[in-house]
Design a protein around this motif. Structure first.
Motif, PDB file in Angstrom:
ATOM      1  N   VAL A  90       0.830  -1.196   0.000  1.00 41.15           N
ATOM      2  CA  VAL A  90       0.000   0.000   0.000  1.00 41.15           C
ATOM      3  C   VAL A  90       0.867   1.250   0.000  1.00 41.15           C
ATOM      4  CG1 VAL A  90      -0.133   0.129   2.537  1.00 41.15           C
ATOM      5  CG2 VAL A  90      -2.016   1.033   1.173  1.00 41.15           C
ATOM      6  N   GLU A  91       0.297   2.345  -0.479  1.00 40.47           N
ATOM      7  CA  GLU A  91       0.958   3.646  -0.388  1.00 40.47           C
ATOM      8  C   GLU A  91       0.078   4.562   0.440  1.00 40.47           C
ATOM      9  OE1 GLU A  91       3.189   7.014  -3.119  1.00 40.47           O
ATOM     10  OE2 GLU A  91       2.434   5.186  -4.053  1.00 40.47           O
ATOM     11  N   LEU A  92       0.669   5.184   1.462  1.00 44.05           N
ATOM     12  CA  LEU A  92      -0.036   6.062   2.389  1.00 44.05           C
ATOM     13  C   LEU A  92       0.560   7.458   2.306  1.00 44.05           C
ATOM     14  CD1 LEU A  92       0.228   3.636   5.430  1.00 44.05           C
ATOM     15  CD2 LEU A  92      -1.765   3.921   3.959  1.00 44.05           C
ATOM     16  N   MET A  93      -0.165   8.454   2.850  1.00 42.89           N
ATOM     17  CA  MET A  93       0.345   9.817   2.898  1.00 42.89           C
ATOM     18  C   MET A  93       0.445  10.264   4.352  1.00 42.89           C
ATOM     19  SD  MET A  93       1.546  12.551   1.541  1.00 42.89           S
ATOM     20  CE  MET A  93       1.399  12.062  -0.165  1.00 42.89           C
ATOM     21  N   LEU A  94       1.641  10.683   4.743  1.00 44.22           N
ATOM     22  CA  LEU A  94       1.880  11.249   6.058  1.00 44.22           C
ATOM     23  C   LEU A  94       1.771  12.766   5.891  1.00 44.22           C
ATOM     24  CD1 LEU A  94       2.571  10.389   8.947  1.00 44.22           C
ATOM     25  CD2 LEU A  94       4.977  10.561   8.338  1.00 44.22           C
ATOM     26  N   ALA A  95       0.519  13.251   5.913  1.00 46.15           N
ATOM     27  CA  ALA A  95       0.227  14.654   5.626  1.00 46.15           C
ATOM     28  C   ALA A  95       0.907  15.582   6.624  1.00 46.15           C
ATOM     29  CB  ALA A  95      -1.280  14.880   5.632  1.00 46.15           C
ATOM     30  N   GLY A  96       1.539  16.622   6.094  1.00 43.07           N
ATOM     31  CA  GLY A  96       2.174  17.631   6.925  1.00 43.07           C
ATOM     32  C   GLY A  96       3.607  17.313   7.317  1.00 43.07           C
ATOM     33  N   ALA A  97       4.040  16.092   7.149  1.00 38.31           N
ATOM     34  CA  ALA A  97       5.425  15.719   7.486  1.00 38.31           C
ATOM     35  C   ALA A  97       6.347  16.120   6.342  1.00 38.31           C
ATOM     36  CB  ALA A  97       5.525  14.217   7.735  1.00 38.31           C
ATOM     37  N   THR A  98       7.632  16.138   6.638  1.00 43.69           N
ATOM     38  CA  THR A  98       8.623  16.465   5.618  1.00 43.69           C
ATOM     39  C   THR A  98       9.880  15.626   5.825  1.00 43.69           C
ATOM     40  OG1 THR A  98       9.874  18.263   4.580  1.00 43.69           O
ATOM     41  CG2 THR A  98       9.593  18.394   6.972  1.00 43.69           C
ATOM     42  N   MET A  99      10.655  15.529   4.785  1.00 42.96           N
ATOM     43  CA  MET A  99      11.973  14.896   4.878  1.00 42.96           C
ATOM     44  C   MET A  99      13.051  15.978   4.835  1.00 42.96           C
ATOM     45  SD  MET A  99      11.143  11.641   2.414  1.00 42.96           S
ATOM     46  CE  MET A  99      12.739  10.866   2.526  1.00 42.96           C
ATOM     47  N   LEU A 100      12.618  17.227   4.815  1.00 42.28           N
ATOM     48  CA  LEU A 100      13.523  18.363   4.788  1.00 42.28           C
ATOM     49  C   LEU A 100      13.760  18.846   6.222  1.00 42.28           C
ATOM     50  CD1 LEU A 100      11.833  20.109   1.721  1.00 42.28           C
ATOM     51  CD2 LEU A 100      13.792  18.543   1.717  1.00 42.28           C
TER      52      LEU A 100
END
Length: 163
Positions: A90-100
């Motif tokens: 599955v692909e999910l979205m961690l809304a509001g998070a960043t890798m920056l």
């Protein structure tokens, strides 16, 4: 992603997106049905209970759960469903998070971890949605310079068996 015995049971691939971080999860070895999945505060997956990962990633001090009026934690993700053979893809979205950079960064303080639980997350119970034991854990951290390529995906064998 590893089970409590230290066996690799799948992968998680994270990618920066405008709305947050996409999390592509492919694991095997779960019981069929729904399972809670969360980003935890430390990049440590010491078995067998993975308590070393700490609590959910919660830089804003909110309550747990997508259905909680004072939630959710930034690390709260929707439940994932394992199919009849125990595989999640599955692909999910961690809304509001960043890798920056920033307080919502998954790499802040050396990184985080991704944990799949034994039961579904009910979306409101504190502190973790009554989602049961921590069954699978993967560390989210920057690769060290000179590190090897990622290990092979053990779930690929399932695809070959189906052919």
């Amino acid at each position: 992603m590893y089970n409590p015995s230290g066996d690799m049971v799948g992968t998680a691939t994270l990618k920066e997106q405008p709305e947050g971080v996409s999390v592509k999860v492919k694991v095997e070895g779960l019981k069929p049905g729904l399972h809670g999945i969360h980003v935890h505060e430390f990049p440590k997956c010491e078995g067998p209970d993975f308590k070393s990962a700490g609590n959910h990633f919660n830089p804003e001090g909110k309550d747990h759960g997508a259905m909680h009026p004072k939630g959710p934690h930034l690390g709260d993700l929707p439940n994932v469903e394992a199919d009849s053979s125990g595989v999640v893809d599955v692909e999910l979205m961690l809304a509001g998070a960043t890798m920056l950079e920033g307080k919502k960064s998954l790499f802040k303080d050396q990184g985080k971890s991704l944990i799949i639980h034994s039961d579904m997350d009910d979306g409101v119970s504190q502190p973790s949605g009554d989602s049961g034991e921590r069954l699978i854990c993967g560390e989210i951290k920057l690769k060290a310079e000179g590190s090897k390529e990622s290990p092979p995906d053990p779930t690929e064998n399932n695809e070959e068996k189906k052919k």
